[in-house]
Write an enzyme that holds these catalytic residues in place. Structure first.
Site, mmCIF file in Angstrom:
data_model
loop_
_atom_site.group_PDB
_atom_site.id
_atom_site.type_symbol
_atom_site.label_atom_id
_atom_site.label_comp_id
_atom_site.label_asym_id
_atom_site.label_seq_id
_atom_site.Cartn_x
_atom_site.Cartn_y
_atom_site.Cartn_z
ATOM 1 N N TYR A 34 -9.757 15.433 -7.481
ATOM 2 C CA TYR A 34 -8.780 14.584 -8.158
ATOM 3 C C TYR A 34 -7.697 15.447 -8.800
ATOM 4 C CZ TYR A 34 -7.022 11.474 -11.904
ATOM 5 O OH TYR A 34 -6.231 10.762 -12.773
ATOM 6 N N ASN A 65 -4.422 15.471 -17.075
ATOM 7 C CA ASN A 65 -4.920 16.684 -17.722
ATOM 8 C C ASN A 65 -5.876 17.447 -16.804
ATOM 9 O OD1 ASN A 65 -7.985 16.245 -18.804
ATOM 10 N ND2 ASN A 65 -6.907 14.290 -18.828
ATOM 11 N N ARG A 113 -14.178 14.135 -28.066
ATOM 12 C CA ARG A 113 -13.111 14.673 -27.220
ATOM 13 C C ARG A 113 -11.841 13.849 -27.349
ATOM 14 N NH1 ARG A 113 -11.293 13.885 -21.783
ATOM 15 N NH2 ARG A 113 -10.333 15.792 -20.944
ATOM 16 N N ASP A 137 0.857 -1.179 0.000
ATOM 17 C CA ASP A 137 0.000 0.000 0.000
ATOM 18 C C ASP A 137 0.897 1.235 0.000
ATOM 19 O OD1 ASP A 137 -1.751 2.070 0.467
ATOM 20 O OD2 ASP A 137 -2.714 1.152 2.210
ATOM 21 N N LYS A 144 -3.577 16.020 -7.934
ATOM 22 C CA LYS A 144 -2.507 15.903 -8.931
ATOM 23 C C LYS A 144 -1.623 17.151 -8.911
ATOM 24 C CE LYS A 144 -3.498 11.867 -10.771
ATOM 25 N NZ LYS A 144 -2.571 10.719 -10.676
ATOM 26 N N LEU A 148 2.262 5.100 -10.918
ATOM 27 C CA LEU A 148 0.964 5.063 -11.599
ATOM 28 C C LEU A 148 -0.180 4.746 -10.649
ATOM 29 C CD1 LEU A 148 2.047 2.901 -14.704
ATOM 30 C CD2 LEU A 148 2.149 5.394 -14.460
#
Length: 292
Positions: A154, A130, A192, A62, A158, A89
């Protein structure tokens, strides 16, 4: 290179793990879950059919547990093998409350960077998003100099993870590359995606470029393919050696328009920038009988 790939059982992780192994890197996968069987991993090797999957080691850890992460680097879990680089990742790929988002993306990044400093690992490649600039209105092509403009918690997490990477690059000399991934899919499926698509093959090319670029310091690139309709600037990635080969335009004839296309294109973060994803930062438990 000896590379630790976190989130190696995820959709991007399986592709990157197999792709780096096929390119001759010695890969150790790390995830909360046990190692997928070879048949599952083999599904990610379409572009790299010669990869010998049993060479991929595995750790079930973890990443929010700093002690467990440090133990992995200590080598107590896997024959004392050191790492040359970390590809991070791992993390919940969708929206959540602010504490959960920060734990999933910021805390895991900090735990890995601390272990890297302790064990003198100098290269960090991060799956940013993005959505770190997702509230940017869709007008001109967006560069890495655009101010952080997250569209969700989220995206906030980032941005925070990128900030910690920048700190560790300045403080400890770690080469840290944030890859702001667009739409990672086998093939584009929406209008998109014609602008935001990242193919499987280009994803591996992107990660390897970020791993091998000479002395990037702290750097940001946009993780998309060479899309004719790209919304983000690919030049910062090209400066690091990332040369995407695929173009979503190849699939344009098979994609039908949708009533939500205009809404999806209003901001670069797509639907993440709409009211559908609005929520309080913190979850509160109301007392029974409080009249609310």
């Amino acid at each position: 290179m000896k590379v630790l790939v976190t989130g190696a059982a995820g959709s991007i992780g399986r592709v990157v793990t197999a792709g780096l192994a096929a390119r001759g890197h010695l890969v150790t996968g790390l995830d909360l879950v046990p190692r997928p069987d070879d048949a599952d991993l083999a599904g990610s090797t379409v572009h790299w059919p010669t990869v010998h999957l049993p060479t991929v080691d595995w750790l079930s850890v973890d990443c929010t547990d700093a002690d467990a992460v440090a133990a992995a680097f200590d080598g107590r879990a896997f024959d004392g093998r050191a790492f040359d680089a970390v590809v991070h990742l791992a993390g919940h790929p969708g929206e959540a409350g602010l504490p959960d988002s920060l734990s999933s993306h910021l805390i895991t990044t900090a735990a890995l960077l601390d272990a890297m400093v302790e064990h003198r690992v100098s290269r960090f490649v991060y799956a940013s998003s993005n959505h770190a600039v997702g509230r940017t209105p869709r007008r001109d092509r967006v560069g890495v100099d655009a101010r952080p403009r997250p569209d969700t918690f989220y995206g906030v997490a980032k941005v925070a993870a990128e900030a910690v990477m920048s700190l560790y690059a300045d403080r400890y000399g770690i080469d840290a590359v944030a890859c702001r991934i667009g739409s990672f899919r086998e093939r584009p499926a929406t209008m998109r995606h014609l602008s935001t698509w990242l193919s499987h093959g280009d994803c591996v090319r992107m990660v390897e470029a970020a791993l091998t670029a000479p002395a990037p310091g702290f750097a940001v690139l946009y993780g998309i393919s060479a899309n004719t309709r790209a919304w983000w600037d690919l030049e910062p990635g090209r400066a690091l050696g990332y040369e995407p080969l695929d173009d979503a335009e190849e699939f344009a004839g098979s994609i039908r328009s949708d009533p939500d296309d205009d809404l999806d294109a209003a901001h670069v973060g797509g639907m993440f920038a709409t009211a559908e994803f609005e929520r309080p930062a913190l979850d509160r438990v109301r007392a029974v009988g409080d009249g609310q």
